[in-house]
Design a protein around this motif. Structure first.
Motif, PDB file in Angstrom:
ATOM      1  N   GLN A   1       6.688   5.344   7.653  1.00 41.85           N
ATOM      2  CA  GLN A   1       6.648   5.186   9.107  1.00 41.85           C
ATOM      3  C   GLN A   1       7.088   3.800   9.566  1.00 41.85           C
ATOM      4  OE1 GLN A   1       2.467   6.473   9.746  1.00 41.85           O
ATOM      5  NE2 GLN A   1       3.289   8.221  10.839  1.00 41.85           N
TER       6      GLN A   1
ATOM      7  N   ILE B   1      -1.702   0.560   9.803  1.00 45.69           N
ATOM      8  CA  ILE B   1      -0.253   0.753   9.640  1.00 45.69           C
ATOM      9  C   ILE B   1       0.313   1.746  10.658  1.00 45.69           C
ATOM     10  CG2 ILE B   1      -0.090   2.716   8.034  1.00 45.69           C
ATOM     11  CD1 ILE B   1       1.468  -0.600   7.089  1.00 45.69           C
ATOM     12  N   ALA B   2      -0.541   2.330  11.518  1.00 43.59           N
ATOM     13  CA  ALA B   2      -0.060   3.314  12.512  1.00 43.59           C
ATOM     14  C   ALA B   2       1.154   2.762  13.242  1.00 43.59           C
ATOM     15  CB  ALA B   2      -1.177   3.618  13.511  1.00 43.59           C
TER      16      ALA B   2
ATOM     17  N   ARG C   1       3.220   2.480   1.889  1.00 44.22           N
ATOM     18  CA  ARG C   1       3.276   3.175   3.181  1.00 44.22           C
ATOM     19  C   ARG C   1       4.664   2.941   3.792  1.00 44.22           C
ATOM     20  NH1 ARG C   1      -1.263   4.423   1.464  1.00 44.22           N
ATOM     21  NH2 ARG C   1      -3.032   5.109   2.721  1.00 44.22           N
TER      22      ARG C   1
ATOM     23  N   ASP D   1      -4.486   3.176   7.027  1.00 46.83           N
ATOM     24  CA  ASP D   1      -3.724   4.046   7.926  1.00 46.83           C
ATOM     25  C   ASP D   1      -3.939   3.671   9.392  1.00 46.83           C
ATOM     26  OD1 ASP D   1      -2.476   5.507   5.903  1.00 46.83           O
ATOM     27  OD2 ASP D   1      -4.200   6.839   5.689  1.00 46.83           O
TER      28      ASP D   1
ATOM     29  N   HIS E   1       0.814  -1.221   0.000  1.00 47.85           N
ATOM     30  CA  HIS E   1       0.000   0.000   0.000  1.00 47.85           C
ATOM     31  C   HIS E   1       0.848   1.272   0.000  1.00 47.85           C
ATOM     32  CE1 HIS E   1      -3.739  -2.248   0.500  1.00 47.85           C
ATOM     33  NE2 HIS E   1      -3.013  -3.078   1.213  1.00 47.85           N
TER      34      HIS E   1
ATOM     35  N   ASN F   1      -8.233   1.036   1.301  1.00 44.02           N
ATOM     36  CA  ASN F   1      -8.056   2.454   0.962  1.00 44.02           C
ATOM     37  C   ASN F   1      -9.344   3.258   1.103  1.00 44.02           C
ATOM     38  OD1 ASN F   1      -5.236   2.652   0.356  1.00 44.02           O
ATOM     39  ND2 ASN F   1      -5.634   1.325  -1.401  1.00 44.02           N
TER      40      ASN F   1
ATOM     41  N   VAL G   1     -10.500   8.158   9.150  1.00 47.27           N
ATOM     42  CA  VAL G   1      -9.210   7.505   8.888  1.00 47.27           C
ATOM     43  C   VAL G   1      -9.394   6.382   7.870  1.00 47.27           C
ATOM     44  CG1 VAL G   1      -7.322   6.180   9.954  1.00 47.27           C
ATOM     45  CG2 VAL G   1      -8.432   8.000  11.241  1.00 47.27           C
TER      46      VAL G   1
END
Length: 372
Positions: free
Chosen positions: A86, A229-230, A83, A226, A81, A213, A222
């Motif tokens: 982070q 994946i925080a 990402r 996300d 995705h 998504n 949110v």
């Protein structure tokens, strides 16, 4: 008989490894590493190893404590995705949170990034996030390894490992030997799933056809991806002042347990002496909506939740009963959300998590036990 390949001139580039791309990456990440400099490390990359001076960091007679970890299949979620910004925080968090539970301050970090082909600045984004994690936890990124290995990974895939060394003055390490019957267990709120249980999360996503998504069902503000994946919360700076003796008084925290794979049930007993048992009351804190979503989607039994996910608690502290109020206030002032979640009782070494009807969607009162 002639062989067309007999006169072929080979190069590393033709074999799929770009020395130029590797050099460009080192040049790009050198300032990122430099930004993590701290007393004891100047964080210059490029040598064959990284130096650290414990004396310059203020230590007189330190014990060194080492930890290494990865972030499991959360990496695959990040890859699928896009990402990458982070995931390095997770890598650092998994290591530094394991050091603070032993009373050690994280001092320096090294990373290992392996991929089939360096491309699209992905490695730079990942290393930038590792540097972010180092800054959050106060340790220096003093080196690492970027391995380009054609044929080892599918296109776009990579893997991460992290290595961290910390220090604690001799005699000040947290070993769990100060935990006593009657101690209270405090829980510090997690920031999400952290970095364990993602093989189950990814299986659910696939089997249930989640639209990652799109806004999450439990929080329309949110995207589901996300929320999943925080990054793992790093507890180092808020806990460090309380794991050390101060002004001749003993440390205010008797033991710490980082809630990773194995959940509350299996991680808390790791810091208990023989003859003591942890009793956790799941009614004592609100189940995060993300955890409730995962549980409902997978029809997961409460006991399975307690041994798979952090269930909203990323770190558990054992403290004397008369310290609970003041320590809770101090940790809240440091930015933590604190719950009183249980007590230490006499009994076989282990942990019991109990809940009432409706707690964690239970249809009747329940308990889950882990011994050893």
């Amino acid at each position: 008989m002639s062989d067309d390949n007999s006169q072929k001139s080979y190069s590393y580039e033709q074999a799929g490894v770009s020395i130029a791309a590797g050099n460009a990456l080192v040049k790009a990440i050198a300032p990122l590493a430099k930004s993590t400099a701290r007393p004891g490390a100047d964080a210059e990359l490029g040598g064959f190893g990284g130096f650290f001076d414990p004396r310059a960091a203020g230590y007189k007679d330190p014990l060194l404590v080492a930890a290494n970890d990865g972030v499991g299949t959360k990496v695959k979620l990040a890859i699928d995705h896009d990402r990458h910004d982070q995931i390095g925080i997770d890598l650092v968090a998994m290591c530094v949170n394991d050091l603070i539970v032993q009373g050690a301050e994280p001092l320096f970090f090294l990373d290992y990034f392996a991929t089939g082909k360096l491309e699209n600045g992905v490695a730079e984004r990942v290393v930038a996030s590792i540097a972010d994690g180092c800054k959050i936890s106060g340790c220096a990124l003093i080196g690492g390894e970027t391995a380009e290995m054609p044929g080892m990974y599918a296109a776009g895939d990579y893997d991460l490992a992290g290595f961290c060394v910390g220090a604690v003055e001799r005699g000040e390490q947290l070993t769990g030997d100060k935990v006593a019957e009657g101690d209270v267990l405090l829980g510090l709120a997690s920031s999400g799933v952290h970095s364990n249980g993602y093989s189950l999360v990814r299986r659910l996503a696939e089997d249930k056809g989640w639209k990652l998504n799109r806004p999450a069902l439990f929080d329309p503000e949110v995207l589901l991806i996300d929320a999943l994946i925080a990054p793992t919360r790093i507890y180092v700076k808020s806990l460090l002042p309380f794991v050390r003796p101060k002004d001749g008084k003993p440390a205010r925290i008797h033991a710490l347990a980082h809630i990773t794979g194995g959940g509350l049930l299996e991680n808390i007993p790791r810091v208990l002496p023989k003859g003591l048992h942890a009793r956790i009351d799941a009614d004592a804190w609100p189940q995060p909506r993300l955890m409730a979503f995962l549980q409902a989607q997978g029809h997961i039994e409460p006991g399975e939740m307690a041994r798979t996910f952090n269930c909203g608690v990323g770190m558990v502290l054992a403290v004397a009963a008369d310290e609970v109020a003041s320590l809770t206030a101090d940790l809240e002032a440091a930015g933590e959300t604190v719950f009183t979640i249980g007590t230490i009782v006499a009994g076989e070494k282990g942990c019991t998590v109990t809940g009432s009807v409706e707690t964690w969607s239970a249809q009747e009162p329940w308990e889950a036990v882990h011994l050893g």
